[in-house]
Motif scaffolding. Structure first.
Motif, PDB file in Angstrom:
ATOM      1  N   ARG A 136      -2.435   3.337  -9.415  1.00  0.00           N
ATOM      2  CA  ARG A 136      -3.229   2.135  -9.764  1.00  0.00           C
ATOM      3  C   ARG A 136      -3.277   1.616 -11.082  1.00  0.00           C
ATOM      4  O   ARG A 136      -3.775   0.673 -11.461  1.00  0.00           O
ATOM      5  N   PRO A 175      -6.802  -5.037   2.547  1.00  0.00           N
ATOM      6  CA  PRO A 175      -7.949  -4.089   2.120  1.00  0.00           C
ATOM      7  C   PRO A 175      -8.584  -4.438   1.066  1.00  0.00           C
ATOM      8  O   PRO A 175      -9.844  -4.339   0.637  1.00  0.00           O
ATOM      9  N   PHE A 176      -7.952  -5.617   0.245  1.00  0.00           N
ATOM     10  CA  PHE A 176      -8.600  -6.151  -0.922  1.00  0.00           C
ATOM     11  C   PHE A 176      -9.144  -7.431  -0.783  1.00  0.00           C
ATOM     12  O   PHE A 176      -9.774  -8.022  -1.764  1.00  0.00           O
ATOM     13  N   TYR A 216      -3.089   9.931  -7.637  1.00  0.00           N
ATOM     14  CA  TYR A 216      -3.123   8.489  -6.937  1.00  0.00           C
ATOM     15  C   TYR A 216      -3.749   7.326  -8.226  1.00  0.00           C
ATOM     16  O   TYR A 216      -2.705   6.383  -8.374  1.00  0.00           O
ATOM     17  N   SER A 246       0.708  -1.227  -0.123  1.00  0.00           N
ATOM     18  CA  SER A 246       0.199   0.025  -0.045  1.00  0.00           C
ATOM     19  C   SER A 246       0.573   1.391   0.016  1.00  0.00           C
ATOM     20  O   SER A 246       1.525   1.558   0.908  1.00  0.00           O
ATOM     21  N   VAL A 247       0.518   2.116  -0.852  1.00  0.00           N
ATOM     22  CA  VAL A 247       1.636   3.341  -1.115  1.00  0.00           C
ATOM     23  C   VAL A 247       0.873   4.294   0.021  1.00  0.00           C
ATOM     24  O   VAL A 247       1.869   4.941   0.403  1.00  0.00           O
ATOM     25  N   TYR A 248      -0.253   4.343   0.524  1.00  0.00           N
ATOM     26  CA  TYR A 248      -0.956   5.158   1.301  1.00  0.00           C
ATOM     27  C   TYR A 248      -0.048   4.740   2.975  1.00  0.00           C
ATOM     28  O   TYR A 248       0.085   5.556   3.555  1.00  0.00           O
ATOM     29  N   LYS A 285     -10.600   0.325   3.678  1.00  0.00           N
ATOM     30  CA  LYS A 285      -9.159   0.350   3.119  1.00  0.00           C
ATOM     31  C   LYS A 285      -8.439   0.579   4.522  1.00  0.00           C
ATOM     32  O   LYS A 285      -8.675   0.703   5.511  1.00  0.00           O
ATOM     33  N   VAL A 286      -7.123   0.688   3.997  1.00  0.00           N
ATOM     34  CA  VAL A 286      -5.913   1.066   4.920  1.00  0.00           C
ATOM     35  C   VAL A 286      -5.161   2.499   3.998  1.00  0.00           C
ATOM     36  O   VAL A 286      -5.408   2.554   3.060  1.00  0.00           O
ATOM     37  N   PRO A 287      -4.500   3.222   5.060  1.00  0.00           N
ATOM     38  CA  PRO A 287      -4.289   3.026   6.561  1.00  0.00           C
ATOM     39  C   PRO A 287      -5.308   3.257   7.294  1.00  0.00           C
ATOM     40  O   PRO A 287      -6.378   4.156   7.014  1.00  0.00           O
ATOM     41  N   GLU A 294      -7.801   8.242   6.695  1.00  0.00           N
ATOM     42  CA  GLU A 294      -7.673   9.188   5.787  1.00  0.00           C
ATOM     43  C   GLU A 294      -6.090   9.561   5.833  1.00  0.00           C
ATOM     44  O   GLU A 294      -5.892  10.372   6.943  1.00  0.00           O
ATOM     45  N   THR A 295      -5.285   9.156   4.959  1.00  0.00           N
ATOM     46  CA  THR A 295      -3.884   9.428   5.168  1.00  0.00           C
ATOM     47  C   THR A 295      -3.622  10.908   5.387  1.00  0.00           C
ATOM     48  O   THR A 295      -2.601  11.187   6.211  1.00  0.00           O
TER      49      THR A 295
HETATM   50  N1  LIG Z   1      -8.552   8.155   0.948  1.00  0.00           N
HETATM   51  C1  LIG Z   1      -7.848   6.977   1.661  1.00  0.00           C
HETATM   52  C2  LIG Z   1      -7.294   6.175   0.504  1.00  0.00           C
HETATM   53  C3  LIG Z   1      -6.543   4.973   0.991  1.00  0.00           C
HETATM   54  C4  LIG Z   1      -6.497   3.708  -0.218  1.00  0.00           C
HETATM   55  O1  LIG Z   1      -7.055   3.862  -0.970  1.00  0.00           O
HETATM   56  N2  LIG Z   1      -5.933   2.898   0.314  1.00  0.00           N
HETATM   57  C5  LIG Z   1      -5.738   1.700  -0.594  1.00  0.00           C
HETATM   58  C6  LIG Z   1      -4.407   0.994  -0.343  1.00  0.00           C
HETATM   59  S1  LIG Z   1      -3.031   1.889  -0.965  1.00  0.00           S
HETATM   60  C7  LIG Z   1      -6.706   0.662  -0.293  1.00  0.00           C
HETATM   61  O2  LIG Z   1      -7.017   0.416   0.918  1.00  0.00           O
HETATM   62  N3  LIG Z   1      -7.505  -0.071  -1.170  1.00  0.00           N
HETATM   63  C8  LIG Z   1      -8.287  -0.966  -1.185  1.00  0.00           C
HETATM   64  C9  LIG Z   1      -9.554  -0.753  -2.112  1.00  0.00           C
HETATM   65  O3  LIG Z   1      -9.666   0.286  -2.752  1.00  0.00           O
HETATM   66  O4  LIG Z   1     -10.443  -1.627  -2.006  1.00  0.00           O
HETATM   67  C10 LIG Z   1      -6.627   7.579   2.477  1.00  0.00           C
HETATM   68  O5  LIG Z   1      -6.314   8.779   2.316  1.00  0.00           O
HETATM   69  O6  LIG Z   1      -6.257   7.041   3.212  1.00  0.00           O
END
Ligand SMILES: N[C@@H](CCC(=O)N[C@@H](CS)C(=O)NCC(=O)O)C(=O)O
Length: 210
Positions: free
Chosen positions: A106, A35-36, A101, A11-13, A48-50, A61-62
């Motif tokens: 992605r 999170p997937f 992002y 995860s980049v976030y 989602k994470v983190p 929310e990062t």
């Molecule tokens: N808006 C969220 C975005 C976080 C995000 O997109 N995380 C990705 C991993 S880098 C995730 O959990 N993706 C799972 C999914 O989209 O189902 C933040 O700022 O934390």
């Protein structure tokens, strides 16, 4: 004080949050959540994470997490004090979340780097879509990066920390690395951030391409 970072390997976030914690010299424990998976992160309303838990206080929310880290922990101040520089830093973070992002990470990096390195199928149309969308966002970032943070003051800001892992992923795809060189300010910024200890130390363990 107890701090837990819920994140996921690639995860980049999550990388961004680790980078901020590293710069603050903060101690924490890591909890791996995929999170997937079908349910995603069960404690995150969007799966989602983190997600950070600090003395029982949960924040997701990062951009909110890294601002919280900057205020809650001692160590170097990661947000510019000057109002215009602070606005630029916030602007970059918002551009990253809203426009960078998806196409850069992605699409371009997932297809042009990660799927290839993992031996999964590469969706060429996704890669193309990312590469077509990338110039607009790279151009905007090229105009913004030198107004604050690392390039202006030599000190890292939260926007450097937010953008670093994103561009790092992007340039792991050869197509991304090539395109990045067409944006001189952004490329100069990349050369400065890519040698920062914090970026490297917080980097996930990633597979090699080819
Ligand atoms: N808006 C969220 C975005 C976080 C995000 O997109 N995380 C990705 C991993 S880098 C995730 O959990 N993706 C799972 C999914 O989209 O189902 C933040 O700022 O934390």
């Amino acid at each position: 004080m107890e701090t837990e970072l819920h994140g996921f390997s690639y995860s980049v976030y999550t990388w961004i949050v680790r980078f901020a914690l590293f710069e603050k010299g903060a101690e924490y424990s890591a909890v791996e959540v995929n999170p997937f998976s079908e349910t995603g992160h069960p404690a995150h309303p969007f799966g989602k994470v983190p997600l950070l838990v600090h003395n029982g206080f949960r924040v997701y929310e990062t951009s909110a997490i890294t601002r919280f880290i900057d205020s809650a922990f001692s160590g170097p101040q990661l947000q510019p004090v000057d109002t215009q520089e602070r606005a630029r830093s916030d602007q970059i973070i918002s551009v990253v979340d809203n426009y960078a992002y998806w196409p850069l990470v992605r699409r371009v990096s997932s297809q042009g780097y990660l799927n290839k390195a993992l031996g999964s199928g590469v969706d060429q149309s996704e890669l193309e879509a990312g590469l077509n969308a990338a110039p607009k966002v790279l151009s905007a970032l090229n105009d913004l990066v030198s107004d604050q943070g690392l390039l202006k003051t030599g000190l890292l800001s939260l926007s450097d920390i937010h953008l670093g892992p994103m561009i790092s992923y992007f340039q792991m795809a050869p197509e991304g690395a090539k395109l990045l060189q067409s944006y001189p300010q952004l490329f100069r910024w990349w050369n400065a951030i890519s040698v920062q200890q914090g970026l490297e130390q917080s980097k996930p363990k990633l597979p090699r391409l080819g």
